[in-house]
Design a protein around this motif. Structure first.
Motif, PDB file in Angstrom:
ATOM      1  N   TRP A   2     -10.845   0.400 -10.272  1.00  0.00           N
ATOM      2  CA  TRP A   2     -11.991  -0.380 -10.769  1.00  0.00           C
ATOM      3  C   TRP A   2     -12.110  -1.699 -10.019  1.00  0.00           C
ATOM      4  O   TRP A   2     -13.211  -2.149  -9.694  1.00  0.00           O
ATOM      5  CB  TRP A   2     -11.858  -0.635 -12.266  1.00  0.00           C
ATOM      6  N   ALA A   3     -10.980  -2.333  -9.755  1.00  0.00           N
ATOM      7  CA  ALA A   3     -11.006  -3.588  -8.993  1.00  0.00           C
ATOM      8  C   ALA A   3     -11.524  -3.345  -7.576  1.00  0.00           C
ATOM      9  O   ALA A   3     -12.335  -4.122  -7.055  1.00  0.00           O
ATOM     10  CB  ALA A   3      -9.610  -4.205  -8.954  1.00  0.00           C
ATOM     11  N   TYR A   4     -11.077  -2.249  -6.964  1.00  0.00           N
ATOM     12  CA  TYR A   4     -11.532  -1.941  -5.611  1.00  0.00           C
ATOM     13  C   TYR A   4     -13.017  -1.557  -5.612  1.00  0.00           C
ATOM     14  O   TYR A   4     -13.738  -1.866  -4.663  1.00  0.00           O
ATOM     15  CB  TYR A   4     -10.679  -0.828  -4.985  1.00  0.00           C
ATOM     16  N   GLY A   9     -16.774   3.825   2.929  1.00  0.00           N
ATOM     17  CA  GLY A   9     -18.029   3.073   2.828  1.00  0.00           C
ATOM     18  C   GLY A   9     -17.868   1.631   3.272  1.00  0.00           C
ATOM     19  O   GLY A   9     -18.727   1.081   3.970  1.00  0.00           O
ATOM     20  N   ASN A  10     -16.755   1.012   2.885  1.00  0.00           N
ATOM     21  CA  ASN A  10     -16.512  -0.379   3.283  1.00  0.00           C
ATOM     22  C   ASN A  10     -16.388  -0.518   4.795  1.00  0.00           C
ATOM     23  O   ASN A  10     -16.941  -1.447   5.385  1.00  0.00           O
ATOM     24  CB  ASN A  10     -15.244  -0.915   2.613  1.00  0.00           C
ATOM     25  N   PHE A  11     -15.658   0.411   5.424  1.00  0.00           N
ATOM     26  CA  PHE A  11     -15.523   0.359   6.883  1.00  0.00           C
ATOM     27  C   PHE A  11     -16.876   0.561   7.563  1.00  0.00           C
ATOM     28  O   PHE A  11     -17.190  -0.095   8.550  1.00  0.00           O
ATOM     29  CB  PHE A  11     -14.521   1.405   7.381  1.00  0.00           C
ATOM     30  N   LEU A  71      -1.847   2.119  -2.244  1.00  0.00           N
ATOM     31  CA  LEU A  71      -0.429   2.093  -2.612  1.00  0.00           C
ATOM     32  C   LEU A  71      -0.254   1.731  -4.086  1.00  0.00           C
ATOM     33  O   LEU A  71       0.577   2.326  -4.784  1.00  0.00           O
ATOM     34  CB  LEU A  71       0.342   1.122  -1.732  1.00  0.00           C
ATOM     35  N   LEU A  72      -1.008   0.766  -4.566  1.00  0.00           N
ATOM     36  CA  LEU A  72      -0.925   0.399  -5.976  1.00  0.00           C
ATOM     37  C   LEU A  72      -1.371   1.548  -6.876  1.00  0.00           C
ATOM     38  O   LEU A  72      -0.721   1.850  -7.878  1.00  0.00           O
ATOM     39  CB  LEU A  72      -1.758  -0.853  -6.252  1.00  0.00           C
ATOM     40  N   ALA A  73      -2.472   2.200  -6.516  1.00  0.00           N
ATOM     41  CA  ALA A  73      -2.956   3.327  -7.322  1.00  0.00           C
ATOM     42  C   ALA A  73      -1.965   4.479  -7.299  1.00  0.00           C
ATOM     43  O   ALA A  73      -1.747   5.142  -8.315  1.00  0.00           O
ATOM     44  CB  ALA A  73      -4.318   3.791  -6.811  1.00  0.00           C
ATOM     45  N   LEU A 129      -8.524   9.207  -4.510  1.00  0.00           N
ATOM     46  CA  LEU A 129      -9.709   9.762  -3.846  1.00  0.00           C
ATOM     47  C   LEU A 129     -10.876   8.778  -3.927  1.00  0.00           C
ATOM     48  O   LEU A 129     -11.574   8.555  -2.932  1.00  0.00           O
ATOM     49  CB  LEU A 129     -10.088  11.111  -4.457  1.00  0.00           C
ATOM     50  N   ALA A 130     -11.075   8.185  -5.092  1.00  0.00           N
ATOM     51  CA  ALA A 130     -12.168   7.221  -5.262  1.00  0.00           C
ATOM     52  C   ALA A 130     -11.982   6.023  -4.329  1.00  0.00           C
ATOM     53  O   ALA A 130     -12.930   5.579  -3.664  1.00  0.00           O
ATOM     54  CB  ALA A 130     -12.245   6.767  -6.712  1.00  0.00           C
TER      55      ALA A 130
END
Length: 88
Positions: free
Chosen positions: A67-69, A12-14, A56-58, A4-5
């Motif tokens: 956190w990286a994202y 927001g990025n888009f 996919l990783l999450a 979800l995060a």
């Protein structure tokens, strides 16, 4: 929760990415021609691939990728703020 995060940060990025593309900032003229294919949609596709990879990783047991994202999103936000406020 991590999915979800990441998803919300992706929205927001888009939004920021689209705002920068529509800003007609002179800096956009400096990017290579192949990146401007289809009016910047190639860069939006790249943004989608990054979001998809993070989700996919999450979803496959890497919740720390959130956190990286989040860091990536923070840098995107800073860059968009600099461009949209003509500080660069």
């Amino acid at each position: 929760m991590a999915l979800l995060a990441i998803f919300l940060l992706g929205i927001g990025n888009f939004t920021l990415h689209k705002a920068v593309l529509e800003s007609k900032h002179p800096l956009l003229g400096e990017i290579p021609g192949f990146s401007r294919v289809l009016g910047g949609r190639l860069t939006l596709a790249t943004e989608f691939i990054i979001l998809l990879a993070a989700m996919l990783l999450a979803g496959n047991g890497w919740p720390g990728i959130a956190w990286a994202y989040a860091g990536y999103s923070g840098l995107n936000g800073l860059a968009a703020w600099l461009i949209l406020n003509r500080r660069v």
